[in-house]
Design an enzyme around this catalytic site. Structure first.
Site, mmCIF file in Angstrom:
data_model
loop_
_atom_site.group_PDB
_atom_site.id
_atom_site.type_symbol
_atom_site.label_atom_id
_atom_site.label_comp_id
_atom_site.label_asym_id
_atom_site.label_seq_id
_atom_site.Cartn_x
_atom_site.Cartn_y
_atom_site.Cartn_z
ATOM 1 N N ALA A 1 0.807 -1.220 0.000
ATOM 2 C CA ALA A 1 0.000 0.000 0.000
ATOM 3 C C ALA A 1 0.837 1.266 0.000
ATOM 4 O O ALA A 1 0.320 2.341 0.297
ATOM 5 C CB ALA A 1 -0.939 0.008 1.203
ATOM 6 N N GLY B 1 0.660 3.016 -5.979
ATOM 7 C CA GLY B 1 -0.151 2.317 -6.965
ATOM 8 C C GLY B 1 -1.538 1.955 -6.491
ATOM 9 O O GLY B 1 -2.216 2.706 -5.782
ATOM 10 N N TYR C 1 5.706 -15.105 -13.146
ATOM 11 C CA TYR C 1 4.685 -14.244 -12.542
ATOM 12 C C TYR C 1 3.323 -14.922 -12.564
ATOM 13 O O TYR C 1 2.627 -14.978 -11.540
ATOM 14 C CB TYR C 1 4.627 -12.920 -13.295
ATOM 15 C CG TYR C 1 3.469 -12.041 -12.890
ATOM 16 C CD1 TYR C 1 3.420 -11.456 -11.631
ATOM 17 C CD2 TYR C 1 2.423 -11.791 -13.778
ATOM 18 C CE1 TYR C 1 2.351 -10.649 -11.256
ATOM 19 C CE2 TYR C 1 1.360 -10.987 -13.410
ATOM 20 C CZ TYR C 1 1.326 -10.414 -12.157
ATOM 21 O OH TYR C 1 0.268 -9.624 -11.793
#
Length: 318
Positions: free
Chosen positions: A23, A26, A178
């Site tokens: 946090a 973005g 990913y």
């Protein structure tokens, strides 16, 4: 196509505490801002304290008197994960909502990176460290009958886990690593929901994905290479701003979730953008990705994660 659409209306969250990973910038800071605006107190574990303070200032600039508790967390170091979990348990910190938003994607970088713990970096950051954090915090989460929100990715819908090459050591591409890490995270989410239901509830689970968010710090090398290209232009036209992308996780945080999902391969509710290709658009419930709902694979990824963490904990220190 317009990138403007209505945001979900959050209920009053005063008296609730939310921990949001990733946090400091973005999409994550926008998730945190949305929860704070609804009255939630925030626990924000960040790797970079300066960026964390900057994010807290942004939240305070738009939300009157938010409660923001900055903590330290580096998902690429399991010792950092353990330290945060140990501290929160020792404090018996109230946790009503856990949003597993943090992640990395090293698209455009062909080199395979390994954490100081010896794990492929996508695998550890996006999945294994979040598994370690969540399971360590389960006593606190059960006490408050908390919600855990798992932030997945479009890549999880088109990727797979190769069980004989879980960390992409034999064949590495950043997109494959990913995507596999996000599939693993989704399998963990569904297995957590099943186990919680079997144990009589206590924790509910919801899934989300943000769509495409061109204006974040993710994959800077790829973005630099492809700026001006057709795929970049499409993402810019159909995708989200970070504030818009946060809406799917916010909806997942507050939507009604059945305490005991039934059926062998039933997933928790899954929320994503409703626009073309699911790149952008209003947050809405969607069908979960086929690869994350398999019960056997969910149990298997849980067992693998426990074994890897146990082996790491038992390894002699350098």
């Amino acid at each position: 196509m317009s990138r403007t659409h209505a945001s979900p209306v959050l209920p009053d969250l005063r008296g609730r505490t939310a921990l949001v990973t990733g946090a400091s910038s973005g999409v994550g800071v926008e998730i945190a801002r949305g929860l704070a605006a609804a009255g939630a107190a925030l626990v924000l574990p960040v790797r970079d304290r300066v960026k964390g303070e900057r994010a807290a200032q942004r939240i305070r600039a738009s939300v009157p008197d938010p409660a923001v508790d900055l903590r330290e967390l580096d998902l690429a170091r399991l010792s950092s994960v353990r330290a945060l979990a140990d501290a929160l348990r020792a404090e018996r910190a109230p946790l009503d909502l856990l949003v597993l938003n943090a992640g990395i994607v090293l698209l455009g970088d062909p080199e395979r990176h390994v954490s100081e713990d010896g794990f492929e970096l996508h695998f550890q950051t996006n999945f294994l460290a979040h598994f370690a954090l969540t399971t360590a915090l389960l006593p606190l989460l059960r006490d408050r009958r908390a919600r855990v929100v798992f932030q997945l990715s479009l890549a999880a819908g088109v990727s797979e886990i190769r069980w004989n090459d879980l960390q992409s050591a034999r064949r590495y591409t950043p997109l494959r690593a990913y995507g596999a890490s996000k599939v693993a995270l989704g399998l963990f989410a569904c297995e957590l929901a099943r186990r919680s239901a079997a144990e009589g509830g206590g924790v509910t689970v919801a899934l989300s994905h943000p769509g495409v968010v061109p204006d974040t710090g993710m994959a800077p090398a790829l973005r630099e290479r492809r700026a001006g290209g057709s795929s970049h232009a499409l993402a810019q036209r159909l995708g989200h701003t970070p504030a818009q992308a946060a809406q799917t996780a916010l909806l997942a945080a507050v939507a009604a979730v059945p305490a005991a999902p039934s059926g062998p391969n039933v997933a928790p509710p899954f929320f994503g953008p409703s626009g073309l290709l699911h790149f952008g658009g209003a947050a809405a419930r969607q069908r979960p990705y086929r690869r994350i709902v398999d019960r056997a694979d969910g149990a298997r990824i849980w067992d693998v994660a426990e074994q890897l963490l146990a082996a790491h904990a038992d390894a002699p220190a350098d």
